[in-house]
Motif scaffolding. Structure first.
Motif, PDB file in Angstrom:
ATOM      1  N   VAL A 127       5.907 -56.712  -0.831  1.00 28.08           N
ATOM      2  CA  VAL A 127       6.502 -55.604  -0.084  1.00 28.08           C
ATOM      3  C   VAL A 127       7.675 -55.085  -0.899  1.00 28.08           C
ATOM      4  O   VAL A 127       8.677 -55.773  -1.070  1.00 28.08           O
ATOM      5  CB  VAL A 127       6.965 -56.055   1.309  1.00 28.08           C
ATOM      6  N   ALA A 128       7.535 -53.874  -1.434  1.00 32.45           N
ATOM      7  CA  ALA A 128       8.531 -53.320  -2.355  1.00 32.45           C
ATOM      8  C   ALA A 128       9.423 -52.317  -1.627  1.00 32.45           C
ATOM      9  O   ALA A 128       8.940 -51.416  -0.943  1.00 32.45           O
ATOM     10  CB  ALA A 128       7.835 -52.643  -3.530  1.00 32.45           C
ATOM     11  N   LEU A 129      10.724 -52.482  -1.799  1.00 27.42           N
ATOM     12  CA  LEU A 129      11.713 -51.624  -1.142  1.00 27.42           C
ATOM     13  C   LEU A 129      12.209 -50.576  -2.126  1.00 27.42           C
ATOM     14  O   LEU A 129      12.662 -50.904  -3.224  1.00 27.42           O
ATOM     15  CB  LEU A 129      12.875 -52.483  -0.637  1.00 27.42           C
ATOM     16  N   PHE A 130      12.134 -49.281  -1.709  1.00 17.81           N
ATOM     17  CA  PHE A 130      12.540 -48.181  -2.578  1.00 17.81           C
ATOM     18  C   PHE A 130      13.472 -47.239  -1.839  1.00 17.81           C
ATOM     19  O   PHE A 130      13.385 -47.086  -0.614  1.00 17.81           O
ATOM     20  CB  PHE A 130      11.322 -47.366  -3.050  1.00 17.81           C
ATOM     21  N   GLN A 131      14.329 -46.571  -2.615  1.00 21.86           N
ATOM     22  CA  GLN A 131      15.070 -45.448  -2.082  1.00 21.86           C
ATOM     23  C   GLN A 131      14.105 -44.279  -1.860  1.00 21.86           C
ATOM     24  O   GLN A 131      13.154 -44.096  -2.639  1.00 21.86           O
ATOM     25  CB  GLN A 131      16.170 -45.011  -3.062  1.00 21.86           C
TER      26      GLN A 131
END
Length: 366
Positions: A203-207
């Protein structure tokens, strides 16, 4: 044979114009499938923002009416869910009332999209964040209080992954979270890392601006699950529909799922467009999104298989004959377009609709 009941909630603006469209189309589809649908209508007609501004004397009264609408709509949803209703169609209502309900009932908006051969599932987190919360007023100042929580974040992401697996048997190839996480002192980073481990997924968190740049530069990869904070997703929803949905927002319907345990997954269907108060009572509002919502509800919740495909064919046939409202470059009114779609759907003349009682049909709010 009687299908399960369907709930209906009507707001000001063009809500009174579109509620009869929904009921006519749902009834016609059900009859074509040899069944009948009972519609449970909310006894309250909810404000739009325009009606609040027109009728309330100052911010205190606007706030009070906003809370009254929110409390009533929350009650209506809870009552319907408790009675076994699994779907509600809602026309546009004032956003602040709506987001109070979405926070209290833990709502997400779900939108499947395609970009060529790539499939994208957008899940908007409407249960928390800067759109939710409450206002506190003092002279010359408004303080808005909101929150994020690990429990809600996990609930939203777990539902999104489950929904993606329903869409794609092989599951999501990637899970992207688009949030303004740098404003939360690292909390969302920690929650995401723990979720990745628990779900066995990256699960990748991005702006949000990074997600925008990647979508513009590369487009979405196939089986991309995008879970997004509502501040970004509310704006980008229409952009993504335009780019990957091949439809204008005026023609689209969408769904919101309530994750609160008491609602047992009650699904709310709505048009993507707003209340269009300037068109209220003029028989000019585009009914296509409402027609599509009725077909979707008929197929998914009223035992009418094939309803969506048949309705899409009917919409295409009606538009090919020139049945388009002014926003789509045509000259037809709401009733004329609806009649044309129903004619194409059934191959028969459509009777004059019975006026709907108990609705405020004057121009209202947004």
């Amino acid at each position: 044979m009687t299908a399960p009941p369907i709930a209906l909630a009507v707001g000001r603006g063009t809500g009174p114009d579109l509620a009869p469209v929904f009921e006519r189309v749902l009834d016609r589809i059900a009859r074509l499938h040899g069944t009948r649908v009972r519609v449970e209508r909310s006894p309250r007609v909810y404000h739009s923002y325009v009606s609040l501004r027109a009728e309330a004397a100052g911010t205190a009264e606007i706030a009070a009416l906003t809370e009254q609408d929110a409390a009533h709509y929350e009650w209506f949803c809870r009552e319907q869910a408790a009675a076994g209703v699994r779907a509600v169609f809602r026309t546009a209502i004032n956003a602040q009332s709506l987001y109070l309900v979405r926070q209290r009932l833990a709502a997400v908006k779900v939108e499947p999209l395609t970009a060529g051969t790539a499939r994208l599932l957008l899940v908007r987190d409407q249960a928390q964040g800067f759109y939710t919360g409450e206002n506190r007023h003092s002279p010359g100042r408004v303080v808005r209080t909101m929150e994020f929580s690990r429990a809600v974040t996990e609930q939203v992401v777990r539902y999104a992954v489950e929904r993606a697996r329903q869409c794609w048997p092989e599951g999501p190839a990637r899970v992207l979270l688009a949030y303004k996480y740098h404003l939360l002192d690292g909390a969302l980073d920690d929650w995401t890392e723990q979720l990745s481990a628990e779900l066995g997924l990256d699960v990748a968190l991005f702006q949000p601006d990074t997600v925008n740049r990647n979508l513009i530069a590369h487009g979405p990869g196939d089986r991309t699950l995008l879970v997004a904070g509502n501040e970004w997703a509310d704006i980008m929803h229409v952009v993504l529909l335009d780019r990957y949905g091949s439809e204008r927002q005026e023609n689209r319907c969408t769904e919101n799922v309530h994750l609160h345990p008491a609602l047992a997954g009650l699904t709310e269907y709505q048009t993507v467009h707003g209340s269009a108060d300037d068109l209220a009572g003029r028989d000019l509002v585009n009914p296509v999104a409402t027609i599509r919502a009725a077909a979707r509800i008929a197929e998914r919740h009223a035992d009418c298989p094939g309803a969506e495909a048949a309705t899409e064919a009917a919409i295409a046939a009606a538009q090919a004959r020139g049945a388009r409202t002014p926003d789509l470059g045509g000259t037809a009114g709401t009733t004329e377009v609806t009649d044309a779609v129903l004619d194409a759907l059934t191959g028969a003349s459509v009777p004059v609709p019975v006026p709907v009682q108990g609705l405020n049909t004057r121009a209202g709010a947004r």
